[in-house]
Design a protein around this motif. Structure first.
Motif, PDB file in Angstrom:
ATOM      1  N   GLU A 512       0.825  -1.209   0.000  1.00 42.93           N
ATOM      2  CA  GLU A 512       0.000   0.000   0.000  1.00 42.93           C
ATOM      3  C   GLU A 512       0.856   1.255   0.000  1.00 42.93           C
ATOM      4  N   ARG A 513       1.994   1.209   0.686  1.00 39.63           N
ATOM      5  CA  ARG A 513       2.812   2.406   0.834  1.00 39.63           C
ATOM      6  C   ARG A 513       3.829   2.589  -0.283  1.00 39.63           C
ATOM      7  N   LEU A 516       4.368   3.770  -6.799  1.00 38.17           N
ATOM      8  CA  LEU A 516       4.162   3.024  -8.045  1.00 38.17           C
ATOM      9  C   LEU A 516       5.176   3.481  -9.090  1.00 38.17           C
ATOM     10  N   GLU A 557       3.186  -1.796 -13.070  1.00 41.98           N
ATOM     11  CA  GLU A 557       4.038  -1.662 -11.889  1.00 41.98           C
ATOM     12  C   GLU A 557       4.720  -3.009 -11.673  1.00 41.98           C
ATOM     13  N   GLY A 560       4.853  -4.920  -8.173  1.00 44.06           N
ATOM     14  CA  GLY A 560       3.560  -5.448  -7.745  1.00 44.06           C
ATOM     15  C   GLY A 560       3.178  -6.702  -8.505  1.00 44.06           C
ATOM     16  N   LYS A 639      -4.256  -6.921  -3.141  1.00 48.05           N
ATOM     17  CA  LYS A 639      -3.848  -5.544  -2.910  1.00 48.05           C
ATOM     18  C   LYS A 639      -2.896  -5.069  -4.018  1.00 48.05           C
ATOM     19  N   ALA A 640      -1.930  -5.919  -4.409  1.00 50.22           N
ATOM     20  CA  ALA A 640      -0.973  -5.530  -5.453  1.00 50.22           C
ATOM     21  C   ALA A 640      -1.683  -5.286  -6.776  1.00 50.22           C
ATOM     22  N   GLN A 642      -4.868  -4.460  -7.257  1.00 50.75           N
ATOM     23  CA  GLN A 642      -5.662  -3.237  -7.160  1.00 50.75           C
ATOM     24  C   GLN A 642      -4.781  -2.005  -7.351  1.00 50.75           C
ATOM     25  N   ARG A 643      -3.579  -2.051  -6.789  1.00 51.25           N
ATOM     26  CA  ARG A 643      -2.678  -0.907  -6.885  1.00 51.25           C
ATOM     27  C   ARG A 643      -2.243  -0.634  -8.327  1.00 51.25           C
TER      28      ARG A 643
END
Length: 666
Positions: A512-513, A516, A557, A560, A639-640, A642-643
């Protein structure tokens, strides 16, 4: 101070002690000066936390000793520099200091220099790594000679180029197993591109010691066309390759099956693209079982021709058609109802943004998904509307001009008031949504910071638990009984499990942090590299794994995507651990706007009613004793994705394996 402890300090230059009062101020110092960085006179009266900063944060434990609630406290002190510039490895043990009345009046801190033990530990670790490599090499040699359906082994001597193969390899070539073989005979069964590939692979194996894994076309001694997979591994003596050995498998049936599937897909795609009606495959998004938005997963050519919309795949409809949720709530209700109940419906609707009328038939292939087949009926509806308006005009001719004007003015005023009220309500709702989104963003940021901080703070005591348990096992194992040694092993296993959990939490927090960074990546090369990193385990277990990804380049990315594919491969290897003939497929396909990747296995599978649960953090469907893990890996995958603007999902049946998908935008 205990007399025995005092004697040890007196005769051991590697042990020092510091006595502090109840306020942790130094009142007495004795011991090796190289450990204390100078004589004791310069530290008397100073707070111990200034001399030993590692104690900051441990004041609670020291207070418990002063209260008599904790008998002792241990703290490792690493990477401290001595007078000669050497890096020291120290350990501190804190004990209560009692007066003659047996009252606790302060603390005594024993500091031991264990630098020599640290060097011995490094040499021991190096020897263990060498033994582990020899073990893995032996297991690799055993695995490639294992019998499997239509699989055999082969080898050849690099000096004489003479070789040998198993009976199964000879049968694949339609040769008598008694026929002697060599490199030239083996290569002679290949033509064209396959011939060039095998010649280049053998040359690199001999000159560079490079292993190979190829799928090739060959013609047998009887003229039969076959597809085969050959895996080669150079064997070295020193820096010289003395032998190349490997496995050989007939994969003709698999290739034929793949071609049949591809032909079926071409037929389906042709029908899909040549339909006159528009076709859209979508996923509905809910909140409290109320439809909020839906995403186009696939559309045909007629979709664009009938609606004029382009590049809709992978995008929410509220982004493609702004305001549609407010202008067409009945459309959301119908689609949401069908996606939940599975009951098909047919209706007509007007899309204000596009100024078109549609006749829609919708049905659901599975829960939360729907397929919409529609036709543009704007011309028909406009003709009907024109006829209705003509009738209304004829009726209005009997009304006087004055009454008509009055009615029109009143209607306009009423509509203006209504529109004003609606606009104010919409603005208020937008402000509330903006405030809610900001609070959610701030809460998420605080949660990420908390998780990261707590995870790091937990690592220090775990390293201490593991390190001291190991030291006890290495240095005092002969003084413990079996139960005591077992307790220490259990402590180390628990510390390892907790450390893994913390690492996974940190990984989840970093997703999350992390900033990208977009870049070009070849999904096939990425998958092959990740498989190569696990080649020892794959060969050891005899796992049959294939990589077939047509996507050659995506802009995404990279970190990710790598993390997501890494976790799915590890999951597949873990859940096929108890399968006699484990099979894993890493595949992919291209769409106009994305690359769909998948990892499929023949493990235990799961019930699709738990689909969403498995992507949530700490959620598991199997016991940790059967399949070890922390329950965070798939949460990191989701999560990856989605990012990077993609998504992750799975398909499975109990007992029939599972397939996990990644959709990567181009």
């Amino acid at each position: 101070m205990d007399a025995a402890v005092a004697q040890i300090i007196l005769h051991d230059r590697n042990i020092a002690y510091v006595v502090t009062d109840r306020a942790l101020r130094v009142v007495e110092v004795s011991g090796a000066p190289q450990i204390l960085r100078g004589d004791g006179g310069g530290v008397l009266g100073r707070p111990l936390t200034e001399l030993v900063p590692e104690l900051i944060g441990s004041e609670g434990a020291l207070a418990d000793i002063l209260l008599g609630e904790l008998p002792r406290f241990e703290l490792p002190l690493v990477n401290r520099e001595g007078h000669d510039g050497q890096t020291l490895y120290l350990t501190m043990v804190d004990l209560p200091y009692r007066d003659r009345a047996d009252r606790i009046v302060g603390l005594v801190h024993l500091i031991e220099d264990v630098t020599v033990m640290g060097g011995l530990e490094q040499r021991l670790t190096q020897q263990r790594n060498e033994l582990r490599f020899l073990r893995d090499e032996l297991q690799h040699q055993m695995s490639i000679t294992g019998k499997m359906a239509k699989i055999g082994g082969w080898e050849f001597d690099t000096r004489t180029r003479k070789g040998a193969w198993t009976d199964e390899v000879a049968r694949i070539h339609d040769l008598d197993p008694a026929v002697e073989t060599n490199v030239e005979l083996g290569i002679s069964f290949y033509q064209g591109q396959s011939r060039s590939q095998i010649e280049a692979a053998i040359r690199e194996a001999l000159e560079l010691g490079k292993p190979f894994d190829l799928e090739l076309e060959m013609t047998t001694a009887r003229g039969r066309h076959k597809w085969v997979r050959t895996v080669g591994q150079p064997v070295k003596e020193g820096d010289t390759v003395v032998k190349v050995q490997g496995t050989f498998q007939d994969i003709t049936e698999r290739k034929q099956a793949e071609e049949a599937v591809q032909e079926s897909e071409r037929h389906y795609r042709s029908l899909f693209e040549n339909m006159l009606e528009g076709f859209a495959y979508c996923r509905m998004l809910y909140e409290d079982n109320q439809p909020q938005d839906f995403i186009h997963l696939d559309v045909n050519s007629a979709f664009e021709q009938l609606t004029g919309l382009k590049d809709v795949i992978g995008r929410p409809v509220t982004e493609v058609i702004p305001g549609i949720r407010e202008s067409n709530p009945e459309l959301f209700e119908a689609y949401g109802r069908v996606a939940l109940t599975g009951k098909p419906e047919r209706f007509e609707t007007y899309l204000e943004f596009l100024d078109i009328w549609l006749s829609v038939a919708v049905y659901s292939p599975k829960r939360e998904y729907f397929i919409s087949v529609f036709d543009n009926i704007t011309d028909r509806r406009r003709a009907e509307e024109a006829l209705r308006q003509l009738n209304a005009e004829l009726e209005q001719r009997v009304v006087t001009r004055t009454g008509e004007l009055s009615d029109r003015v009143a209607e306009v005023e009423r509509l203006n008031r209504t529109m004003t009220n609606l606009l104010e309500d919409l603005q208020a709702a937008n402000r509330q949504a903006t405030d809610t989104a900001q609070r959610l963003k701030e809460a998420n940021a605080e949660l990420e910071t908390f998780t990261y901080s707590v995870s790091h703070d937990l690592k220090a005591p775990l390293r201490g638990m593991d390190g001291y348990s190991r030291l006890v096992l290495e240095n005092y194992a002969d003084r413990l009984d079996d139960e005591g040694r077992n307790f220490l092993h259990n402590i180390r296993r628990a510390a390892t499990q907790m450390s893994q959990l913390i690492d996974d939490l940190l990984a989840y927090s970093r997703v999350e942090r992390r900033t990208l960074v977009q870049g070009q990546v070849n999904p096939r090369s990425l998958a092959e590299r990740l498989v190569a990193e696990r080649v020892s385990e794959i060969h050891e277990r005899g796992v049959h794994i294939t990589v077939d990804i047509p996507c050659t380049s995506v802009t995404t990315e990279i970190e990710g995507l790598t993390q997501a594919l890494h976790n799915l491969l590890d999951n597949a290897l873990k859940f096929t651990r108890n399968v006699p003939q484990a099979m894993i497929e890493v595949g992919g396909r291209e769409t106009e706007t994305s690359c769909i990747l998948w990892v499929a296995d023949n493990g235990p599978g799961f019930d699709m009613k738990y689909h969403d649960r498995i992507f949530e953090i700490f959620q598991r469907l199997h016991r940790a004793e059967d399949y070890p893990g922390t329950g965070i890996g798939l949460a990191i995958v989701r999560k990856a994705m989605q990012r990077l603007g993609g998504r992750a999902w799975a398909e499975s049946e109990p007992g029939k394996g599972a397939t996990f998908y990644l959709e990567v935008p181009r």
